[in-house]
Design a protein around this motif. Structure first.
Motif, short mmCIF file in Angstrom:
data_model
loop_
_atom_site.label_atom_id
_atom_site.label_comp_id
_atom_site.label_asym_id
_atom_site.label_seq_id
_atom_site.Cartn_x
_atom_site.Cartn_y
_atom_site.Cartn_z
N GLU A 122 0.85 -1.17 0.00
CA GLU A 122 0.00 0.00 0.00
C GLU A 122 0.90 1.23 0.00
OE1 GLU A 122 -3.02 0.00 2.94
OE2 GLU A 122 -3.89 1.87 2.21
N VAL A 123 0.63 2.16 -0.91
CA VAL A 123 1.39 3.40 -0.95
C VAL A 123 0.36 4.52 -0.87
CG1 VAL A 123 2.93 4.87 -2.30
CG2 VAL A 123 3.22 2.38 -2.38
N ARG A 124 0.59 5.44 0.08
CA ARG A 124 -0.36 6.53 0.24
C ARG A 124 0.09 7.74 -0.55
NH1 ARG A 124 -0.87 7.03 6.49
NH2 ARG A 124 1.21 6.09 6.38
N ALA A 125 -0.83 8.63 -0.85
CA ALA A 125 -0.52 9.81 -1.65
C ALA A 125 0.53 10.65 -0.93
CB ALA A 125 -1.77 10.64 -1.90
N GLY A 126 1.50 11.15 -1.70
CA GLY A 126 2.53 12.01 -1.13
C GLY A 126 3.70 11.26 -0.53
N GLU A 127 3.69 9.93 -0.62
CA GLU A 127 4.81 9.14 -0.11
C GLU A 127 5.98 9.16 -1.09
OE1 GLU A 127 4.46 5.53 2.77
OE2 GLU A 127 3.00 5.26 1.15
N PHE A 128 7.18 8.99 -0.56
CA PHE A 128 8.38 8.86 -1.38
C PHE A 128 8.96 7.49 -1.05
CE2 PHE A 128 12.49 11.31 -2.74
CZ PHE A 128 12.71 10.35 -3.71
N ALA B 218 7.42 24.85 -21.28
CA ALA B 218 8.47 25.79 -20.88
C ALA B 218 8.48 25.93 -19.36
CB ALA B 218 8.23 27.15 -21.55
N GLU B 219 7.31 25.97 -18.75
CA GLU B 219 7.22 26.06 -17.29
C GLU B 219 7.87 24.86 -16.61
OE1 GLU B 219 3.20 28.57 -16.14
OE2 GLU B 219 3.23 26.39 -15.96
N ALA B 220 7.60 23.68 -17.18
CA ALA B 220 8.16 22.46 -16.59
C ALA B 220 9.68 22.48 -16.68
CB ALA B 220 7.59 21.23 -17.29
N LEU B 221 10.20 23.02 -17.78
CA LEU B 221 11.66 23.11 -17.92
C LEU B 221 12.24 24.09 -16.92
CD1 LEU B 221 12.33 22.97 -21.77
CD2 LEU B 221 13.05 21.32 -20.03
N VAL B 222 11.54 25.16 -16.67
CA VAL B 222 11.98 26.13 -15.66
C VAL B 222 12.07 25.42 -14.31
CG1 VAL B 222 11.33 28.20 -14.36
CG2 VAL B 222 11.07 28.14 -16.86
N ARG B 223 11.07 24.59 -14.01
CA ARG B 223 11.01 23.92 -12.72
C ARG B 223 12.22 22.99 -12.50
NH1 ARG B 223 5.77 21.32 -12.83
NH2 ARG B 223 5.03 23.32 -13.55
N LEU C 195 13.71 15.35 -7.25
CA LEU C 195 12.56 14.47 -6.98
C LEU C 195 12.02 14.71 -5.56
CD1 LEU C 195 13.71 11.11 -8.65
CD2 LEU C 195 11.91 12.66 -9.42
N THR C 196 12.95 14.91 -4.62
CA THR C 196 12.54 15.15 -3.23
C THR C 196 11.70 16.43 -3.14
OG1 THR C 196 14.64 14.17 -2.57
CG2 THR C 196 13.40 15.35 -0.88
N ASP C 197 12.15 17.46 -3.89
CA ASP C 197 11.41 18.72 -3.89
C ASP C 197 9.99 18.52 -4.43
OD1 ASP C 197 13.63 19.89 -2.90
OD2 ASP C 197 14.27 20.82 -4.78
N LEU C 198 9.86 17.66 -5.43
CA LEU C 198 8.54 17.42 -6.01
C LEU C 198 7.59 16.83 -4.97
CD1 LEU C 198 9.42 15.92 -9.53
CD2 LEU C 198 8.63 18.23 -8.99
N VAL C 199 8.16 15.91 -4.15
CA VAL C 199 7.34 15.30 -3.12
C VAL C 199 6.98 16.33 -2.06
CG1 VAL C 199 7.26 13.51 -1.33
CG2 VAL C 199 8.41 13.06 -3.52
N ASP C 200 8.00 17.11 -1.65
CA ASP C 200 7.79 18.05 -0.56
C ASP C 200 6.91 19.22 -0.96
OD1 ASP C 200 9.34 16.51 1.01
OD2 ASP C 200 11.16 17.75 0.86
N GLN C 201 7.17 19.77 -2.15
CA GLN C 201 6.50 21.02 -2.51
C GLN C 201 5.19 20.80 -3.26
OE1 GLN C 201 9.53 23.12 -4.69
NE2 GLN C 201 10.95 23.03 -2.95
N ARG C 202 5.09 19.70 -3.97
CA ARG C 202 3.91 19.53 -4.81
C ARG C 202 3.06 18.33 -4.42
NH1 ARG C 202 4.14 22.02 -9.92
NH2 ARG C 202 3.29 20.15 -10.86
N GLY C 203 3.53 17.60 -3.44
CA GLY C 203 2.72 16.49 -2.94
C GLY C 203 2.58 15.34 -3.93
#
Lengths: 231, 419
Positions: free
Chosen positions: A27-33, A121-126, A182-190
């Protein structure tokens, strides 16, 4: 979000049946890494492919938000892959002769999303590659290529990113940068991230580590020091 | 995936493999252009034959010796008995059949026309004074054979427009002497030139311009090998000119009845043909030619199509990884099908477009040009362009679909592992 129950995957080869997965519950819950570790042939890639709807379980059920996605027709699974999942591969899997911007646009073409140049373009900035938007893969370093691949997986606003050895082809420093991203994606964007790796240093970025052996999950460790994840 | 995106992806893929795309398109360019050119040549031949027959005159009915089986030509080649005589023509003229505006008879045979300096192989038309009116021909100088020449068996000759300058490159032909050598030189006569025909032009293929004309009586009674044992004057054709809007079928029936009675036969030993009958036979021949040419062109189009399919299959095999990546980022099976079909279709339509340009250009260039002594006539048929294009598009669809179907069968995981 993800619930696997009794998932088995058996390949029939000339030498007989190969049990890549044996009765896996997960089981993996939303926002898990989550990091999945294990030796070659332990079944971790097979598990990733099933999670990513690239492969179907031989038996058992795979529910995504309560929906049995293991039995959906191919076209629905393709739609799901495009809309909900992002993939990051060890070998980047960028298309040749296409600029970074176009690579990132690709999933949006199949989603028929309007205004996709802007979104790409936004995604590339990110991922910090705004100045490399018009470079082709051969003009980018390995780390940059992997960041393009991450931007491509991000652009559809996925709920789940599946990363198969994302640092496998990178040197340690670049690998660390990609992992931080990848860690930032989990932390900042859930976003939920499931990662397959050989390396402990890479797995250490994740909050939860699964260890696999012979098609079974033999260890499931959640590091306690981190903030609670939302269910 | 929208159509615009599909076309964009197809164009990129085509541009990425310029040489291969060009060679693939070349197969179709050759196929499409040969369909257009060969059909234009076939249609041109048909038009040429039709014009030649129309060029014989207007409102004509021909009576030729021979039975209904086989054409006059094959009968002649087999040396069939000459069953028509000059008095048949007179009888038709005097029978008072309504709608007949004039009758002339003729006998044709090959001969050499000889002057002091020149020597030309020609066809001699032994005929009567009516020929000018019946066949609607005119003279550029002098006069045609007169009724007196016919009745007195005069040795007067009229030269075709092409023959006159050959025999008399420098002098004025009128009043000069021409010798006709018949039967391989066994018989020779001296004729006096009384007239020169006006050119009949390209529409009749220039054939009549190479004839010479003499009174039918003058040759008949002097040449043993064409003389009729009954003392009659043999003719190889009777031309009947009908009034405009006359009922040709009715006239044919009446002429047939009259001649059967005169010949005292139960089955006609001659054939009565209108220009339409000749046109029908000729267009049957040129239709066969068109079909033959079209088939050859069609085969090259099919070969071109197979080339496209071959390339598309190679392309799928080569791009398995690309297919896997596209599948992983959300491409559905029909997106992949769309991509490969669009690519093949684009290749085929571009090839078809260039092929049409090449084909039309070649047909225009060929038209009016002399090839092997014949002036080529080409008629570009819009439908041939349509067919060539439709086939190119069909080839594109088929040769894209099967490889595309193969592409969707690719397992995305396998495709992604394919390094």
């Amino acid at each position: 979000m993800i619930r696997l129950e009794g998932v088995t995957k058996t390949y029939l080869t000339g030498a007989g049946a190969v049990h890549a997965l044996r009765d896996v519950d997960l089981e993996v819950r939303a926002g898990e890494f989550v990091a999945i570790m294990g030796q070659s042939g332990s079944g971790k890639s097979t598990l990733m492919n099933i999670l990513g709807c690239l492969d179907r379980p031989t038996s058992g059920t795979y529910r995504l938000d309560g929906r049995d996605v293991g039995r959906l027709p191919d076209s629905v699974r393709a739609k799901l892959r495009g809309a909900a999942f992002g993939f990051v591969f060890q070998s980047y899997n960028l298309l040749p002769r296409m600029s970074a911007l176009e690579q990132v646009e690709l999933p949006l073409i199949y989603q028929r999303v309007p205004n996709r140049r802007h979104l790409a373009a936004e995604a590339l900035v990110r991922v910090g590659l705004a100045d490399r938007a018009h470079h082709q893969p051969t003009q980018l370093s390995g780390g940059q290529q992997q960041r393009v691949a991450i931007a491509r997986s991000l652009v559809v606003n996925p709920r789940l990113i599946l990363a198969d050895e994302p640092t496998g082809a990178l040197d340690t420093k670049t690998g660390q940068e990609v992992m931080q991203l990848l860690t930032d994606l989990v932390d900042q964007r859930g976003i939920t991230v499931v990662l397959v790796t050989h390396e402990q240093s890479v797995a250490d970025f994740a909050r939860r580590t699964l260890r696999m052996r012979d098609g079974m999950i033999v260890e499931d460790v959640v590091r306690p020091s981190l903030r609670a994840v939302s269910g | 995936m929208s159509l615009v995106d599909a076309v964009r992806i197809a164009l990129r893929a085509i541009a990425a493999n310029r040489l291969r795309s060009a060679l693939t398109a070349l197969g179709l360019i050759i196929g499409v252009s040969s369909v257009i050119v060969l059909i234009a040549v076939g249609q041109g031949a048909q038009k040429g034959v039709t014009e030649r027959i129309r060029g014989l005159g207007t409102n004509l009915i021909f009576v030729r010796p021979g039975t209904a089986q086989g054409t006059a030509q094959t009968q002649g080649a087999r040396g069939a008995a000459m069953t028509l005589v000059a008095s048949d023509a007179d009888a038709i003229e005097q029978a008072g059949i309504p709608g007949i505006a004039g009758v002339s008879s003729q006998i044709n045979f090959p001969a050499q026309a000889i002057t002091s300096a020149q020597n030309v192989n020609t066809t001699v038309i032994g005929t009567t004074a009516n020929y000018v009116d019946v066949r609607g021909v005119s003279l550029s100088s002098g006069s045609f054979i007169s009724p007196t020449d016919v009745s007195t068996r005069g040795l007067a000759i009229v030269l075709g427009a092409a023959v006159a300058p050959q025999l008399f490159p420098e002098e004025e032909p009128l009043g000069q002497t021409v010798r006709l050598s018949l039967g391989g030189g066994r018989v020779t006569f001296q004729f006096r030139v009384v007239g020169v025909m006006a050119p009949r032009g390209g529409s009749s293929g220039g054939l009549e311009d190479s004839y010479v004309y003499v009174p039918v009586s003058s040759v008949q009674n002097r040449i043993a090998f064409v003389r009729n044992p009954t003392g009659q004057v043999n003719v190889s054709q009777i031309d009947i000119k009908t009034a405009p809007k006359a009922d040709q079928a009715l006239i044919k029936d009446q002429v047939t009845a009259l001649l059967m009675q005169r010949h005292n036969v139960a089955e006609p030993d001659f054939r009565v043909l209108s220009q339409d009958d000749l046109l029908g036979a000729a267009s049957a021949v040129s239709l066969t030619l068109s079909i033959l040419l079209g088939s050859v062109a069609g085969i090259s189009l099919i070969v071109g199509g197979i080339g496209v399919m071959n390339i598309m299959l190679v392309s799928v095999a080569e791009r398995i990884r690309e297919i896997g990546i596209r599948r992983a980022v959300g491409a559905q099976a029909n997106d992949i099908v769309k991509q490969f079909v669009t690519e093949a279709l684009t290749l085929c339509l571009v090839g078809g477009l260039i092929g049409t340009g090449v084909g039309v250009g070649a047909a225009v260039l060929l038209g009016g040009r002399a090839v092997a002594g014949q002036t080529m006539t080409t008629v570009i048929q819009p439908w041939s362009i349509g067919i060539a294009f439709a086939v190119a598009a069909g080839v594109g669809l088929i040769s894209g679909s099967y490889p595309a179907y193969r592409a969707t069968a690719v397992d995305p995981i396998t495709a992604l592992r394919n390094e």
